[in-house]
Design a protein around this motif. Structure first.
Motif, mmCIF file in Angstrom:
data_model
loop_
_atom_site.group_PDB
_atom_site.id
_atom_site.type_symbol
_atom_site.label_atom_id
_atom_site.label_comp_id
_atom_site.label_asym_id
_atom_site.label_seq_id
_atom_site.Cartn_x
_atom_site.Cartn_y
_atom_site.Cartn_z
ATOM 1 N N ARG A 71 -19.534 48.674 8.283
ATOM 2 C CA ARG A 71 -19.278 47.644 8.434
ATOM 3 C C ARG A 71 -17.821 46.452 8.500
ATOM 4 N N PRO A 72 -17.276 47.306 7.257
ATOM 5 C CA PRO A 72 -15.949 46.146 7.125
ATOM 6 C C PRO A 72 -15.340 46.801 8.456
ATOM 7 N N LEU A 73 -15.795 48.057 8.424
ATOM 8 C CA LEU A 73 -14.294 48.563 9.294
ATOM 9 C C LEU A 73 -14.827 48.629 10.568
ATOM 10 N N VAL A 74 -16.019 48.147 11.126
ATOM 11 C CA VAL A 74 -16.123 47.229 12.773
ATOM 12 C C VAL A 74 -15.591 45.733 12.383
ATOM 13 N N GLU A 75 -16.011 45.283 11.338
ATOM 14 C CA GLU A 75 -15.846 43.531 11.481
ATOM 15 C C GLU A 75 -14.430 43.315 11.461
ATOM 16 N N GLU A 76 -13.334 44.410 11.142
ATOM 17 C CA GLU A 76 -11.985 44.684 11.463
ATOM 18 C C GLU A 76 -11.698 44.736 12.797
ATOM 19 N N ASN A 77 -11.888 45.447 13.235
ATOM 20 C CA ASN A 77 -11.501 45.713 14.488
ATOM 21 C C ASN A 77 -12.490 44.381 15.875
ATOM 22 N N LEU A 78 -13.676 43.946 15.115
ATOM 23 C CA LEU A 78 -13.173 43.040 15.879
ATOM 24 C C LEU A 78 -12.676 41.699 16.016
ATOM 25 N N ALA B 70 -7.485 52.143 16.953
ATOM 26 C CA ALA B 70 -8.702 52.226 15.872
ATOM 27 C C ALA B 70 -7.580 51.323 15.110
ATOM 28 N N ALA B 71 -7.813 50.805 13.895
ATOM 29 C CA ALA B 71 -7.699 49.758 13.446
ATOM 30 C C ALA B 71 -6.264 50.817 12.495
ATOM 31 N N PHE B 72 -6.224 51.532 12.304
ATOM 32 C CA PHE B 72 -5.155 52.558 11.344
ATOM 33 C C PHE B 72 -4.785 52.387 11.928
ATOM 34 N N TYR B 73 -4.668 52.722 13.439
ATOM 35 C CA TYR B 73 -3.680 53.100 14.480
ATOM 36 C C TYR B 73 -2.165 52.034 13.645
ATOM 37 N N VAL B 74 -1.468 52.344 12.696
ATOM 38 C CA VAL B 74 -0.723 51.622 11.516
ATOM 39 C C VAL B 74 1.110 52.405 11.678
ATOM 40 N N SER B 75 1.903 51.884 11.453
ATOM 41 C CA SER B 75 3.732 52.256 11.668
ATOM 42 C C SER B 75 3.181 52.393 9.730
ATOM 43 N N GLY B 76 4.130 53.158 9.460
ATOM 44 C CA GLY B 76 4.182 53.041 7.485
ATOM 45 C C GLY B 76 4.549 52.137 7.024
ATOM 46 N N THR C 261 -12.434 52.389 20.109
ATOM 47 C CA THR C 261 -11.817 52.068 18.429
ATOM 48 C C THR C 261 -13.401 53.266 18.004
ATOM 49 N N LYS C 262 -12.508 53.354 16.834
ATOM 50 C CA LYS C 262 -13.321 54.857 16.180
ATOM 51 C C LYS C 262 -13.202 53.976 14.191
#
Length: 285
Positions: free
Chosen positions: A109-116, A56-62, A87-88
């Motif tokens: 849409r912007p969340l999908v585009e971020e993952n792309l 997922a694009a929101f899987y990030v460190s703090g 992804t989700k």
């Protein structure tokens, strides 16, 4: 029972995959992990036969310096032809580093585009619509408008298959009137089995059922007398038996254990070779 599954009917994958959440940090949005170790884990996972990575694009460190999608791209791009990346979308990062649940379809849409962009692909293999937090949302919450937005992006060719995460049977039925559902990702493991009816519905429909926190996620203790007994019988660890039990639960279950450790990766993937007997399954019932 087969070790393979055809996701959406057309993407053959190993039923024992890999979850990327713990690559950037060991605890959600905690201190950053060494990115080179994360890349090494990804490369080794593919060497061991993993061809299904959940991210997922929101899987990030703090501090947002290490991101799962970036690690995947850096380690594996250009991707192997048989690699399926799921992804989700739904949760979105807030300015303070937290997450908020997206309910406005236009925000997807912007969340999908971020993952792309961050994964470096023209089309995403599988996109889950994730709703709510850890606990499923209350009955009556519609997913129709959000799922319709993802279905439209599927028609555009940006997404190959659609999934749902953290949902109940009503959500699944509602979504299936809009577009095919290839996978469901819910909270389920050896110590939390209250989703068996939805699992049965997925099995009947040929929909993949992909538990998140397949090893408890630190929220549940898997160590009990029964599972320990079976682990001793196979000279295996408790997490290995927990993964083997998930795979034995149904031909549509996919396991996506996550880790930032090469040693734990080796241990988890070895679980795919464990064949539980009828006695084992009886002990674990």
């Amino acid at each position: 029972m087969s070790s393979d599954f055809r996701l959406g009917g057309d993407l053959p994958i190993n039923r024992l995959g890999f979850g990327a959440m713990r690559l950037p940090t060991n605890s959600f949005h905690g201190p950053a992990r060494d990115p080179e170790t994360g890349r090494a884990v990804l490369r080794r996972a593919v060497e061991l036969g993993v061809n299904h990575i959940d991210t997922a694009a929101f899987y990030v460190s703090g501090d947002a310096t290490v991101r799962a999608n970036s690690l995947i791209r850096e380690a594996l791009h250009p991707y192997p032809a048989d690699l399926v990346i799921a992804t989700k979308v739904g949760p979105a990062r807030t300015p303070d580093g937290g997450l908020s649940a997206t309910t406005d379809p236009a925000d997807l849409r912007p969340l999908v585009e971020e993952n792309l962009e961050t994964l470096g692909v023209d089309r995403l293999d599988l996109v889950y619509l994730r709703i709510g937090g850890i606990q499923p949302p209350p009955n009556g919450e519609s997913v129709a408008e959000r799922f319709e937005m993802l279905a439209a992006m599927r028609e555009e060719g940006l997404i190959r298959h659609l999934g749902l995460s953290n949902i109940n049977a009503d959500h699944l039925a509602e979504a299936r009137t809009i577009a095919p559902v290839a996978a469901v990702q819910n909270h389920f493991h050896a110590a939390k089995r209250d989703d068996t009816e939805l699992l049965a519905a997925c099995e009947e429909a040929g929909i993949a059922y992909v538990p998140f926190f397949p090893l408890g996620g630190g929220l549940s203790d898997l160590n009990g007398d029964r599972i320990t007994k079976v682990a001793d019988r196979h000279d295996a660890t408790v997490p290995q038996i927990a993964l083997a039990w998930l795979l034995a639960s149904s031909p549509v279950t996919l396991a996506i254990p996550g880790t930032g450790s090469l040693a734990h990766l080796e241990e988890n993937t070895a679980a795919g070779s464990i064949v539980l007997t009828l006695e084992d399954l009886s002990d674990l019932a």
